[in-house]
Design a protein around this motif. Structure first.
Motif, PDB file in Angstrom:
ATOM      1  N   GLY B  21      27.503  31.643  61.581  1.00 40.62           N
ATOM      2  CA  GLY B  21      26.155  32.156  61.843  1.00 40.62           C
ATOM      3  C   GLY B  21      25.928  33.575  61.381  1.00 40.62           C
ATOM      4  O   GLY B  21      24.877  34.147  61.620  1.00 40.62           O
ATOM      5  N   ASN B  22      26.922  34.198  60.718  1.00 42.34           N
ATOM      6  CA  ASN B  22      26.717  35.569  60.235  1.00 42.34           C
ATOM      7  C   ASN B  22      26.141  35.522  58.824  1.00 42.34           C
ATOM      8  O   ASN B  22      26.833  35.185  57.877  1.00 42.34           O
ATOM      9  CB  ASN B  22      28.039  36.341  60.251  1.00 42.34           C
ATOM     10  N   VAL B  23      24.870  35.863  58.705  1.00 38.63           N
ATOM     11  CA  VAL B  23      24.184  35.714  57.429  1.00 38.63           C
ATOM     12  C   VAL B  23      23.968  37.054  56.734  1.00 38.63           C
ATOM     13  O   VAL B  23      23.197  37.167  55.803  1.00 38.63           O
ATOM     14  CB  VAL B  23      22.823  35.002  57.631  1.00 38.63           C
ATOM     15  N   GLY B  24      24.666  38.088  57.215  1.00 36.14           N
ATOM     16  CA  GLY B  24      24.453  39.439  56.700  1.00 36.14           C
ATOM     17  C   GLY B  24      24.710  39.588  55.212  1.00 36.14           C
ATOM     18  O   GLY B  24      23.975  40.277  54.504  1.00 36.14           O
ATOM     19  N   LYS B  25      25.780  38.900  54.730  1.00 30.77           N
ATOM     20  CA  LYS B  25      26.139  39.047  53.319  1.00 30.77           C
ATOM     21  C   LYS B  25      25.034  38.489  52.417  1.00 30.77           C
ATOM     22  O   LYS B  25      24.629  39.127  51.445  1.00 30.77           O
ATOM     23  CB  LYS B  25      27.468  38.316  53.062  1.00 30.77           C
ATOM     24  N   SER B  26      24.536  37.311  52.778  1.00 33.91           N
ATOM     25  CA  SER B  26      23.458  36.710  51.987  1.00 33.91           C
ATOM     26  C   SER B  26      22.224  37.596  51.994  1.00 33.91           C
ATOM     27  O   SER B  26      21.559  37.772  50.967  1.00 33.91           O
ATOM     28  CB  SER B  26      23.091  35.327  52.550  1.00 33.91           C
ATOM     29  N   LEU B  27      21.927  38.176  53.163  1.00 35.34           N
ATOM     30  CA  LEU B  27      20.750  39.041  53.284  1.00 35.34           C
ATOM     31  C   LEU B  27      20.883  40.264  52.380  1.00 35.34           C
ATOM     32  O   LEU B  27      19.925  40.678  51.715  1.00 35.34           O
ATOM     33  CB  LEU B  27      20.588  39.472  54.743  1.00 35.34           C
ATOM     34  N   ALA B  28      22.100  40.834  52.351  1.00 39.24           N
ATOM     35  CA  ALA B  28      22.334  42.013  51.506  1.00 39.24           C
ATOM     36  C   ALA B  28      22.124  41.668  50.040  1.00 39.24           C
ATOM     37  O   ALA B  28      21.503  42.433  49.285  1.00 39.24           O
ATOM     38  CB  ALA B  28      23.750  42.540  51.733  1.00 39.24           C
ATOM     39  N   TRP B  29      22.608  40.497  49.622  1.00 36.84           N
ATOM     40  CA  TRP B  29      22.454  40.090  48.220  1.00 36.84           C
ATOM     41  C   TRP B  29      20.994  39.804  47.883  1.00 36.84           C
ATOM     42  O   TRP B  29      20.545  40.054  46.765  1.00 36.84           O
ATOM     43  CB  TRP B  29      23.342  38.880  47.900  1.00 36.84           C
ATOM     44  N   ILE B  30      20.247  39.290  48.875  1.00 38.33           N
ATOM     45  CA  ILE B  30      18.808  39.082  48.645  1.00 38.33           C
ATOM     46  C   ILE B  30      18.133  40.429  48.392  1.00 38.33           C
ATOM     47  O   ILE B  30      17.291  40.563  47.499  1.00 38.33           O
ATOM     48  CB  ILE B  30      18.162  38.368  49.863  1.00 38.33           C
ATOM     49  N   ALA B  31      18.515  41.434  49.187  1.00 39.12           N
ATOM     50  CA  ALA B  31      17.922  42.771  49.010  1.00 39.12           C
ATOM     51  C   ALA B  31      18.270  43.334  47.631  1.00 39.12           C
ATOM     52  O   ALA B  31      17.405  43.884  46.937  1.00 39.12           O
ATOM     53  CB  ALA B  31      18.423  43.702  50.111  1.00 39.12           C
ATOM     54  N   VAL B  32      19.548  43.167  47.227  1.00 34.81           N
ATOM     55  CA  VAL B  32      19.978  43.671  45.907  1.00 34.81           C
ATOM     56  C   VAL B  32      19.209  42.950  44.795  1.00 34.81           C
ATOM     57  O   VAL B  32      18.679  43.579  43.863  1.00 34.81           O
ATOM     58  CB  VAL B  32      21.506  43.475  45.721  1.00 34.81           C
ATOM     59  N   ALA B  33      19.120  41.611  44.916  1.00 42.61           N
ATOM     60  CA  ALA B  33      18.406  40.820  43.896  1.00 42.61           C
ATOM     61  C   ALA B  33      16.922  41.174  43.886  1.00 42.61           C
ATOM     62  O   ALA B  33      16.287  41.219  42.821  1.00 42.61           O
ATOM     63  CB  ALA B  33      18.601  39.325  44.161  1.00 42.61           C
ATOM     64  N   GLY B  34      16.362  41.462  45.061  1.00 46.50           N
ATOM     65  CA  GLY B  34      14.950  41.856  45.148  1.00 46.50           C
ATOM     66  C   GLY B  34      14.699  43.172  44.427  1.00 46.50           C
ATOM     67  O   GLY B  34      13.739  43.308  43.659  1.00 46.50           O
ATOM     68  N   LEU B  35      15.593  44.131  44.660  1.00 46.34           N
ATOM     69  CA  LEU B  35      15.466  45.434  43.983  1.00 46.34           C
ATOM     70  C   LEU B  35      15.599  45.257  42.472  1.00 46.34           C
ATOM     71  O   LEU B  35      14.834  45.837  41.696  1.00 46.34           O
ATOM     72  CB  LEU B  35      16.553  46.391  44.480  1.00 46.34           C
TER      73      LEU B  35
END
Lengths: 70, 228
Positions: B21-35
């Protein structure tokens, strides 16, 4: 602080989302409590205890042994 | 060969943390890909602007560069979509509170994109240096008032709603810790810079940069506390 939340959840076959919904918290919060990375507030600890029909100290263990080793 | 359609519908394989249930890594990559998406879009605008600046048109090389960057944006958007699926699957479906949390985040992201696009679109409307989101150059009056109302009136309402309805106590705790770290960094860092400037050892303190550092520290600590 150690706890039995994951075991209790597994016994009832609830997902983290189901438990989170019952406690009105996120899956991340359930995960953080289960892995001991976050200690819930007293109101949330009571809510958890009521949900599993147990006392707080039956779910959470702060490692205090009652001073037996003093 | 696996078809694109099959690839889009198959369930992604989650790692240990995601399964828990730890989704932090995916969230970080979404932020990087968004930038990366935003910067690539900016680069496309830059290439087109440079080519058409003096009334000229895009050359074959320019078109190839733009096409390449459009393809990169496509890949980045697909990556973000795939990561979002991992977040949805890890730990079961989103709770009601998480859905509200996500919707507000997405809404704010879209509003931010509109603001950024507006600032880029009004570039050159005033006789000044080229405008960027963080530049100090003059803005058209209507736009300045609109942005001030958004930031000073609408944002506090969103923030109030966010903190009372969308986040739970674990996230509130992460925000609080982030606020402490950011506040101490500001209270100690800003005067240090100011003293060094007065002693001739540093350039003049930059309010915008200090604001950005404050926000970055707060966000970084929030992320660490929420997803560690």
């Amino acid at each position: 602080m150690k706890n039995r939340l994951r075991v209790l959840r597994a016994e009832r076959q609830w997902s983290q989302a189901e438990l989170g919904e019952r406690l009105d918290v996120s899956r991340q919060a359930v995960n953080a409590i289960e892995t001991g990375k976050y200690d819930p507030s007293l109101p949330l600890a009571f809510k958890i205890a009521r949900l599993f029909d147990m006392r707080i100290e039956e779910i959470f263990n702060d490692g205090f042994d009652g001073g037996k080793n003093d | 060969m696996v078809s694109m359609e099959a690839k889009m519908t198959e369930v992604p394989e989650l790692d240990g943390a995601e399964t828990e249930g730890n989704v932090g890594k995916s969230l970080a990559w979404i932020a990087v890909a968004g930038l990366a998406t935003v910067f690539t879009a900016g680069a496309i605008v830059g290439v087109i602007a440079a080519a058409t600046e003096s009334g000229g048109s895009l050359s074959g090389i320019d078109i190839a560069i733009v096409a390449g960057m459009v393809a990169i944006i496509g890949a980045l958007i697909y990556t973000q979509w795939n990561l979002a699926r991992r977040i949805r699957i890890g730990g079961g479906p989103l709770t009601i509170r998480e859905r509200l949390n996500r919707n507000i985040m997405v809404g704010c992201g879209l509003l931010g994109a509109v603001i950024g696009a507006t600032l880029v679109a009004t570039d050159g409307a005033m006789p000044s240096d080229p405008q960027t989101i963080f530049s100090d150059s003059p803005l058209p009056l209507a736009l300045a008032v609109l942005l001030a109302v958004f930031w000073g009136v609408i944002m506090p309402v969103i923030a109030w709603f966010w903190h009372t309805r969308a986040i739970d106590e674990q996230e509130a705790n992460a925000y609080r810790d982030g606020g402490y770290y950011a506040a101490y960094a500001y209270l100690m860092g800003a005067p240090t810079w100011w003293f060094l400037w007065r002693g001739g050892l540093a350039s003049e303190p930059n309010g915008t940069l200090i604001f950005c550092l404050f926000a970055i520290i707060w966000t970084a600590v929030w992320y660490w506390k929420k997803y560690r």
